[in-house]
Design a protein around this motif. Structure first.
Motif, PDB file in Angstrom:
ATOM      1  N   LEU A 191       1.208   7.055  -6.652  1.00  0.00           N
ATOM      2  CA  LEU A 191      -0.130   7.575  -6.821  1.00  0.00           C
ATOM      3  C   LEU A 191       0.051   9.150  -6.430  1.00  0.00           C
ATOM      4  O   LEU A 191      -0.246   9.865  -7.411  1.00  0.00           O
ATOM      5  CB  LEU A 191      -1.045   6.826  -6.341  1.00  0.00           C
ATOM      6  N   GLY A 192       0.535   9.331  -5.318  1.00  0.00           N
ATOM      7  CA  GLY A 192       0.368  10.725  -4.778  1.00  0.00           C
ATOM      8  C   GLY A 192       1.468  11.646  -5.623  1.00  0.00           C
ATOM      9  O   GLY A 192       1.027  12.776  -5.909  1.00  0.00           O
TER      10      GLY A 192
ATOM     11  N   SER B 276      -1.592  11.219   0.396  1.00  0.00           N
ATOM     12  CA  SER B 276      -1.851   9.921  -0.291  1.00  0.00           C
ATOM     13  C   SER B 276      -0.652   9.130   0.422  1.00  0.00           C
ATOM     14  O   SER B 276      -1.073   7.881   0.840  1.00  0.00           O
ATOM     15  CB  SER B 276      -1.249   9.980  -1.953  1.00  0.00           C
ATOM     16  N   ILE B 277       0.546   9.613   0.827  1.00  0.00           N
ATOM     17  CA  ILE B 277       1.715   8.754   1.301  1.00  0.00           C
ATOM     18  C   ILE B 277       1.120   8.412   2.775  1.00  0.00           C
ATOM     19  O   ILE B 277       1.304   7.204   3.194  1.00  0.00           O
ATOM     20  CB  ILE B 277       2.824   9.384   1.415  1.00  0.00           C
TER      21      ILE B 277
ATOM     22  N   PRO C 138       0.924  -1.378  -0.200  1.00  0.00           N
ATOM     23  CA  PRO C 138       0.046   0.016   0.017  1.00  0.00           C
ATOM     24  C   PRO C 138       0.748   1.258   0.091  1.00  0.00           C
ATOM     25  O   PRO C 138       0.585   2.160  -0.947  1.00  0.00           O
ATOM     26  CB  PRO C 138      -0.770  -0.188   1.326  1.00  0.00           C
TER      27      PRO C 138
ATOM     28  N   ARG D 287       2.443   1.744  -3.577  1.00  0.00           N
ATOM     29  CA  ARG D 287       1.291   2.333  -4.619  1.00  0.00           C
ATOM     30  C   ARG D 287       0.913   3.728  -4.214  1.00  0.00           C
ATOM     31  O   ARG D 287       1.000   4.368  -5.350  1.00  0.00           O
ATOM     32  CB  ARG D 287       0.194   1.290  -4.330  1.00  0.00           C
ATOM     33  N   LEU D 288       0.761   3.946  -3.145  1.00  0.00           N
ATOM     34  CA  LEU D 288       0.178   5.396  -2.824  1.00  0.00           C
ATOM     35  C   LEU D 288       1.244   6.271  -2.954  1.00  0.00           C
ATOM     36  O   LEU D 288       0.935   7.597  -2.987  1.00  0.00           O
ATOM     37  CB  LEU D 288      -0.633   5.195  -1.328  1.00  0.00           C
ATOM     38  N   THR D 289       2.541   6.142  -2.659  1.00  0.00           N
ATOM     39  CA  THR D 289       3.457   6.888  -2.796  1.00  0.00           C
ATOM     40  C   THR D 289       3.612   7.379  -4.065  1.00  0.00           C
ATOM     41  O   THR D 289       3.763   8.399  -4.718  1.00  0.00           O
ATOM     42  CB  THR D 289       4.798   6.544  -2.198  1.00  0.00           C
TER      43      THR D 289
ATOM     44  N   GLN E  99       0.153  12.348  -8.964  1.00  0.00           N
ATOM     45  CA  GLN E  99      -1.086  13.425  -9.266  1.00  0.00           C
ATOM     46  C   GLN E  99      -0.643  14.827  -8.662  1.00  0.00           C
ATOM     47  O   GLN E  99      -1.681  15.643  -8.793  1.00  0.00           O
ATOM     48  CB  GLN E  99      -1.931  12.794  -8.208  1.00  0.00           C
TER      49      GLN E  99
ATOM     50  N   ALA F 165      -1.872   7.972   3.727  1.00  0.00           N
ATOM     51  CA  ALA F 165      -3.126   6.979   3.485  1.00  0.00           C
ATOM     52  C   ALA F 165      -2.240   5.546   3.367  1.00  0.00           C
ATOM     53  O   ALA F 165      -2.740   4.475   4.033  1.00  0.00           O
ATOM     54  CB  ALA F 165      -3.795   7.210   2.235  1.00  0.00           C
ATOM     55  N   GLY F 166      -1.058   5.666   2.495  1.00  0.00           N
ATOM     56  CA  GLY F 166      -0.348   4.346   2.609  1.00  0.00           C
ATOM     57  C   GLY F 166       0.233   3.874   3.916  1.00  0.00           C
ATOM     58  O   GLY F 166      -0.009   2.637   4.151  1.00  0.00           O
TER      59      GLY F 166
ATOM     60  N   GLN G 284      -2.469   2.133   5.915  1.00  0.00           N
ATOM     61  CA  GLN G 284      -3.105   0.987   5.207  1.00  0.00           C
ATOM     62  C   GLN G 284      -2.014   0.135   5.724  1.00  0.00           C
ATOM     63  O   GLN G 284      -2.227  -1.332   6.083  1.00  0.00           O
ATOM     64  CB  GLN G 284      -3.448   0.927   3.894  1.00  0.00           C
TER      65      GLN G 284
END
Length: 294
Positions: A170-171, A205-206, A163, A166-168, A174, A208-209, A212
């Motif tokens: 994605l962040g 986003s990070i 997680p 992925r979210l790093t 974006q 949030a990762g 998770q």
């Protein structure tokens, strides 16, 4: 039941590592075991009352009076059930696994965000890591590192790291292009763009990762009780083995209360990071318009 060619290949690979690099695995296991024990002993040395005050005050600061009351009641319930020692042990394992997951995962996420080929490879690898049943990770971990907390932490890192990667990625992807253009127009280097624009704006986003990753680490630590990880998972496992509903329920309730506390506290950092990211995103725009006006 015999394994197929693919299974035989995986078995041979693990056996090769065990036979040729056993000394390295033993040394790594000893070092990691010392770190986890130091962390567990440090948390265990804090009296329950002191930990209660610290966590309630922290919850009051981060989430307000209602959540701080819940944290106090949750910790008192865990202590009343006689599970405080197991909770501290589980918390130490979760902190250790999360720390190593972030140390490895965040740089991988940054690398993937800046290189499409790397991102493609990482995506396939992370899909594999997330869809593989959690119990499977325990087998090579036990073969290479034996029983106990060390293989539990390693299996947990592998299971809980996707997680945050992925979210790093994605962040960072974006982050609005105009912010990057504004930074480049002021002569920022790639490193400056990363640290002053991309990471601050990607922080929600990070975080949030991170949230998770902590939740997945907690779930995996419970499963890892099967290989001697200890903590609340061992209490739950004892209830299963003895078919004791009371013990199983108390252990499960302890896990749930700890999960809620960790989830809400880490979530609060994500909310704060989101507000900060909004203010950072306005700064380059204001600076650029000011320069144009001048």
């Amino acid at each position: 039941m015999n394994s197929s060619v693919i299974g035989k290949f995986a078995e041979d690979a693990v056996n090769f590592l065990f036979h040729h690099f056993r000394g390295g695995f033993d040394a790594f296991s000893a070092a990691l075991g010392a770190v986890v024990k130091l962390l567990e002993d440090g948390l265990g040395a804090i009296p329950f009352v002191a930990m209660l005050v610290i966590l309630v005050a922290f919850a009051l600061w981060r989430r307000g009076i209602v959540f701080s009351v819940f944290v106090g009641l949750a910790l008192l319930a865990i202590h009343y059930m006689g599970l405080w020692t197991q909770t501290v042990s589980t918390l130490a394992l979760v902190i250790a696994a999360t720390f190593f997951s972030l140390i490895i995962g965040v740089p991988l996420g940054i690398w993937g965000a800046r290189n499409k080929r790397v991102e493609m490879i990482l995506r396939s690898l992370l899909d594999f890591m997330q869809t593989m049943p959690a119990f499977v990770y325990l087998i090579p971990a036990v073969i290479l590192f034996g029983l106990g907390r060390v293989p539990a932490v390693i299996a947990t890192v592998v299971f809980s790291m996707p997680p945050v990667v992925r979210l790093t990625t994605l962040g960072i992807r974006q982050v609005r292009e105009e912010l990057l253009e504004a930074g480049r127009s002021f002569g920022s280097t790639d490193a400056q763009l990363l640290w002053k624009i991309q990471l601050p704006n990607a922080m929600p986003s990070i975080m949030a990762g991170v949230n998770q990753t902590i939740m997945m680490a907690l779930s995996m630590v419970v499963i890892a009780s099967m290989i001697g990880a200890g903590g609340l998972g061992e209490y739950v496992l004892s209830g299963i083995q003895r078919l004791d509903i009371g013990i199983g329920f108390e252990g499960g309730l302890g896990v749930v209360l700890l999960a809620i506390v960790l989830d809400r506290l880490t979530e609060s950092f994500g909310v704060k990071a989101k507000k900060k990211a909004k203010s950072v995103s306005r700064a380059p725009k204001t600076g650029a318009s000011g320069a144009a006006h001048t």
